[in-house]
Motif scaffolding. Structure first.
Motif, PDB file in Angstrom:
ATOM      1  N   ARG A  16      17.032  19.198  43.626  1.00 51.80           N
ATOM      2  CA  ARG A  16      18.213  19.471  42.802  1.00 51.80           C
ATOM      3  C   ARG A  16      18.716  20.896  42.992  1.00 51.80           C
ATOM      4  O   ARG A  16      19.914  21.169  42.851  1.00 51.80           O
ATOM      5  N   ALA A  17      17.821  21.819  43.342  1.00 52.66           N
ATOM      6  CA  ALA A  17      18.207  23.218  43.530  1.00 52.66           C
ATOM      7  C   ALA A  17      18.981  23.441  44.820  1.00 52.66           C
ATOM      8  O   ALA A  17      19.626  24.475  44.981  1.00 52.66           O
ATOM      9  N   GLY A  18      18.912  22.488  45.749  1.00 56.17           N
ATOM     10  CA  GLY A  18      19.680  22.620  46.983  1.00 56.17           C
ATOM     11  C   GLY A  18      18.871  22.619  48.255  1.00 56.17           C
ATOM     12  O   GLY A  18      19.400  22.929  49.326  1.00 56.17           O
ATOM     13  N   THR A  19      17.598  22.254  48.187  1.00 57.05           N
ATOM     14  CA  THR A  19      16.791  22.138  49.400  1.00 57.05           C
ATOM     15  C   THR A  19      17.345  21.032  50.285  1.00 57.05           C
ATOM     16  O   THR A  19      17.703  19.960  49.807  1.00 57.05           O
ATOM     17  N   ASP A  20      17.388  21.270  51.580  1.00 56.04           N
ATOM     18  CA  ASP A  20      17.835  20.258  52.540  1.00 56.04           C
ATOM     19  C   ASP A  20      16.674  19.476  53.123  1.00 56.04           C
ATOM     20  O   ASP A  20      16.769  18.263  53.305  1.00 56.04           O
ATOM     21  N   LEU A  21      15.623  20.181  53.492  1.00 58.20           N
ATOM     22  CA  LEU A  21      14.442  19.550  54.067  1.00 58.20           C
ATOM     23  C   LEU A  21      13.196  20.211  53.490  1.00 58.20           C
ATOM     24  O   LEU A  21      13.201  21.401  53.156  1.00 58.20           O
ATOM     25  N   PHE A  22      12.135  19.430  53.396  1.00 60.50           N
ATOM     26  CA  PHE A  22      10.819  19.982  53.144  1.00 60.50           C
ATOM     27  C   PHE A  22      10.106  20.173  54.480  1.00 60.50           C
ATOM     28  O   PHE A  22      10.374  19.455  55.447  1.00 60.50           O
ATOM     29  N   LEU A  23       9.197  21.144  54.498  1.00 55.35           N
ATOM     30  CA  LEU A  23       8.276  21.295  55.613  1.00 55.35           C
ATOM     31  C   LEU A  23       6.869  21.142  55.047  1.00 55.35           C
ATOM     32  O   LEU A  23       6.462  21.925  54.182  1.00 55.35           O
ATOM     33  N   VAL A  24       6.178  20.121  55.483  1.00 57.22           N
ATOM     34  CA  VAL A  24       4.845  19.830  54.957  1.00 57.22           C
ATOM     35  C   VAL A  24       3.821  20.561  55.810  1.00 57.22           C
ATOM     36  O   VAL A  24       3.696  20.306  57.009  1.00 57.22           O
ATOM     37  N   ASP A  25       3.085  21.485  55.192  1.00 53.93           N
ATOM     38  CA  ASP A  25       2.144  22.326  55.917  1.00 53.93           C
ATOM     39  C   ASP A  25       0.827  22.371  55.156  1.00 53.93           C
ATOM     40  O   ASP A  25       0.733  21.937  53.999  1.00 53.93           O
ATOM     41  N   ALA A  26      -0.181  22.914  55.810  1.00 57.77           N
ATOM     42  CA  ALA A  26      -1.505  23.023  55.214  1.00 57.77           C
ATOM     43  C   ALA A  26      -1.694  24.401  54.597  1.00 57.77           C
ATOM     44  O   ALA A  26      -1.154  25.393  55.076  1.00 57.77           O
ATOM     45  N   ALA A  27      -2.471  24.442  53.530  1.00 55.59           N
ATOM     46  CA  ALA A  27      -2.955  25.697  52.965  1.00 55.59           C
ATOM     47  C   ALA A  27      -4.470  25.729  53.125  1.00 55.59           C
ATOM     48  O   ALA A  27      -5.120  24.682  53.213  1.00 55.59           O
ATOM     49  N   THR A  28      -5.024  26.913  53.165  1.00 55.94           N
ATOM     50  CA  THR A  28      -6.470  27.054  53.320  1.00 55.94           C
ATOM     51  C   THR A  28      -7.118  27.284  51.956  1.00 55.94           C
ATOM     52  O   THR A  28      -6.447  27.695  50.998  1.00 55.94           O
ATOM     53  N   PRO A  29      -8.409  27.052  51.840  1.00 58.52           N
ATOM     54  CA  PRO A  29      -9.080  27.259  50.549  1.00 58.52           C
ATOM     55  C   PRO A  29      -8.942  28.674  50.000  1.00 58.52           C
ATOM     56  O   PRO A  29      -8.992  28.866  48.779  1.00 58.52           O
ATOM     57  N   ASP A  30      -8.749  29.660  50.882  1.00 60.29           N
ATOM     58  CA  ASP A  30      -8.603  31.031  50.386  1.00 60.29           C
ATOM     59  C   ASP A  30      -7.152  31.396  50.086  1.00 60.29           C
ATOM     60  O   ASP A  30      -6.830  32.556  49.809  1.00 60.29           O
ATOM     61  N   GLY A  31      -6.253  30.400  50.147  1.00 61.47           N
ATOM     62  CA  GLY A  31      -4.874  30.610  49.752  1.00 61.47           C
ATOM     63  C   GLY A  31      -3.926  30.986  50.861  1.00 61.47           C
ATOM     64  O   GLY A  31      -2.743  31.227  50.599  1.00 61.47           O
ATOM     65  N   ALA A  32      -4.394  31.046  52.110  1.00 61.21           N
ATOM     66  CA  ALA A  32      -3.497  31.400  53.217  1.00 61.21           C
ATOM     67  C   ALA A  32      -2.514  30.274  53.485  1.00 61.21           C
ATOM     68  O   ALA A  32      -2.878  29.094  53.459  1.00 61.21           O
ATOM     69  N   VAL A  33      -1.266  30.639  53.749  1.00 57.99           N
ATOM     70  CA  VAL A  33      -0.229  29.667  54.100  1.00 57.99           C
ATOM     71  C   VAL A  33       0.542  30.197  55.289  1.00 57.99           C
ATOM     72  O   VAL A  33       0.643  31.404  55.499  1.00 57.99           O
ATOM     73  N   LEU A  63       8.415  12.656  48.625  1.00 59.22           N
ATOM     74  CA  LEU A  63       9.206  13.832  48.953  1.00 59.22           C
ATOM     75  C   LEU A  63      10.661  13.690  48.520  1.00 59.22           C
ATOM     76  O   LEU A  63      11.252  14.627  47.994  1.00 59.22           O
ATOM     77  N   GLY A  64      11.259  12.555  48.809  1.00 61.52           N
ATOM     78  CA  GLY A  64      12.634  12.336  48.386  1.00 61.52           C
ATOM     79  C   GLY A  64      13.678  13.020  49.252  1.00 61.52           C
ATOM     80  O   GLY A  64      14.878  12.855  49.020  1.00 61.52           O
ATOM     81  N   LEU A  65      13.258  13.803  50.236  1.00 63.15           N
ATOM     82  CA  LEU A  65      14.155  14.472  51.175  1.00 63.15           C
ATOM     83  C   LEU A  65      13.585  14.325  52.576  1.00 63.15           C
ATOM     84  O   LEU A  65      12.381  14.092  52.736  1.00 63.15           O
ATOM     85  N   PRO A  66      14.408  14.495  53.601  1.00 60.20           N
ATOM     86  CA  PRO A  66      13.862  14.541  54.965  1.00 60.20           C
ATOM     87  C   PRO A  66      12.856  15.679  55.096  1.00 60.20           C
ATOM     88  O   PRO A  66      12.873  16.644  54.324  1.00 60.20           O
ATOM     89  N   PHE A  67      11.982  15.566  56.103  1.00 61.20           N
ATOM     90  CA  PHE A  67      10.921  16.559  56.221  1.00 61.20           C
ATOM     91  C   PHE A  67      10.581  16.845  57.673  1.00 61.20           C
ATOM     92  O   PHE A  67      10.770  16.007  58.562  1.00 61.20           O
ATOM     93  N   LEU A  68      10.076  18.058  57.888  1.00 62.94           N
ATOM     94  CA  LEU A  68       9.421  18.464  59.118  1.00 62.94           C
ATOM     95  C   LEU A  68       7.918  18.505  58.840  1.00 62.94           C
ATOM     96  O   LEU A  68       7.502  18.783  57.722  1.00 62.94           O
ATOM     97  N   LEU A  69       7.126  18.254  59.868  1.00 69.21           N
ATOM     98  CA  LEU A  69       5.679  18.236  59.713  1.00 69.21           C
ATOM     99  C   LEU A  69       5.063  19.382  60.486  1.00 69.21           C
ATOM    100  O   LEU A  69       5.372  19.599  61.659  1.00 69.21           O
ATOM    101  N   ALA A  70       4.183  20.145  59.832  1.00 66.33           N
ATOM    102  CA  ALA A  70       3.421  21.204  60.471  1.00 66.33           C
ATOM    103  C   ALA A  70       1.940  20.896  60.254  1.00 66.33           C
ATOM    104  O   ALA A  70       1.560  19.760  59.990  1.00 66.33           O
ATOM    105  N   GLY A  71       1.114  21.923  60.372  1.00 68.81           N
ATOM    106  CA  GLY A  71      -0.306  21.727  60.102  1.00 68.81           C
ATOM    107  C   GLY A  71      -1.144  21.594  61.353  1.00 68.81           C
ATOM    108  O   GLY A  71      -1.770  20.551  61.589  1.00 68.81           O
ATOM    109  N   GLY A  72      -1.176  22.643  62.184  1.00 68.69           N
ATOM    110  CA  GLY A  72      -2.050  22.652  63.348  1.00 68.69           C
ATOM    111  C   GLY A  72      -1.732  21.618  64.399  1.00 68.69           C
ATOM    112  O   GLY A  72      -2.618  21.168  65.129  1.00 68.69           O
TER     113      GLY A  72
END
Length: 241
Positions: free
Chosen positions: A132-149, A168-177
């Motif tokens: 609703r705020a205006g995002t066009d796409l999400f990017l799905v990525d991993a976070a590490t246990p120590d909080g790194a992104v 998600l409800g929006l188109p997405f890009l995929l990341a994560g190694g």
């Protein structure tokens, strides 16, 4: 039945004009880090316009401003100065920051990273608010246990994505190694109506640590198998392609 369009390929973290120009010839989006404190590929503000020009010089890729910052006025200023249309918010910016950036840059393509750790997406309760705020796409990525992104190289197993993607409800890009071998998952991902492409970092780098055109080309070929050429990435608000 015609083959599906190939996914967009984004490579992230260019730091030199010649590096950016080389990989731009074999990718669709090139990430330029700005405001990523402590990041290995973080750029000073003054360097962003030249890097963005180097990306555009190949007439295929678009530069993407990748940032951890929350200040919409500062980000809008930097984006305008570099004529960057894509902005990737790759930290924990609240929906209000997205809305303010959308108001400042109504024609921008806003990509909001969401982070998965141990099968749980931290932003899941706020996905609707981000949209609703205006995002066009999400990017799905991993976070590490120590909080790194961001460019952690941490892999996202498919079973962690299965319950998230329908929400998600929006188109997405995929990341994560992601690596070249992950392109074998391409047909299954392309079957999802929201899938738009992949974001890679370490898999596109040479032994010198710089983004490498040969490795980028190999990723481009791998993800292109079984698809037709995609149109230029002219995503507009609410209608990413």
């Amino acid at each position: 039945m015609s083959a599906p369009h190939r996914p967009l390929l984004k490579v992230c973290g260019a730091t030199r004009p010649e590096e950016a120009a080389a990989v731009a010839a074999r990718s669709d989006l090139v990430g330029l880090w700005y405001g990523v404190e402590g990041g290995a590929h973080d750029l000073p503000e003054a360097a962003v316009p030249a890097l963005a020009d180097a990306v555009r010089a190949g007439h295929r890729a678009e530069p993407v401003l990748v940032t951890f910052l929350h200040d919409p006025d500062l980000l809008a200023r930097v984006a305008r100065a570099a004529r960057v249309r894509w902005i990737q918010l790759h930290a924990y910016q609240p929906p209000g920051a997205v809305a303010a950036l959308r108001a400042a840059l109504p024609d921008a393509v806003l990509v909001k990273a969401v982070h998965v750790m141990d099968g749980t997406c931290a932003e899941r309760p706020f996905l609707g608010a981000y949209a609703r705020a205006g995002t066009d796409l999400f990017l799905v990525d991993a976070a590490t246990p120590d909080g790194a992104v961001g460019s952690t190289g941490r892999r996202l197993p498919p079973e962690a994505l299965d319950p998230l993607l329908p929400a998600l409800g929006l188109p997405f890009l995929l990341a994560g190694g992601l690596t070249e071998a992950d392109a074998a998952r391409g047909p299954a991902l392309r079957a999802h109506p929201g899938f738009r492409g992949v974001d890679v970092d370490s898999a596109a780098r040479g032994d010198d640590g710089l983004l490498d055109v040969r490795r980028t080309a190999a990723l481009d070929r791998a993800w292109r198998v079984g698809t037709t050429a995609a149109p230029a990435p002219t995503t507009r608000r609410r209608n990413p392609t």
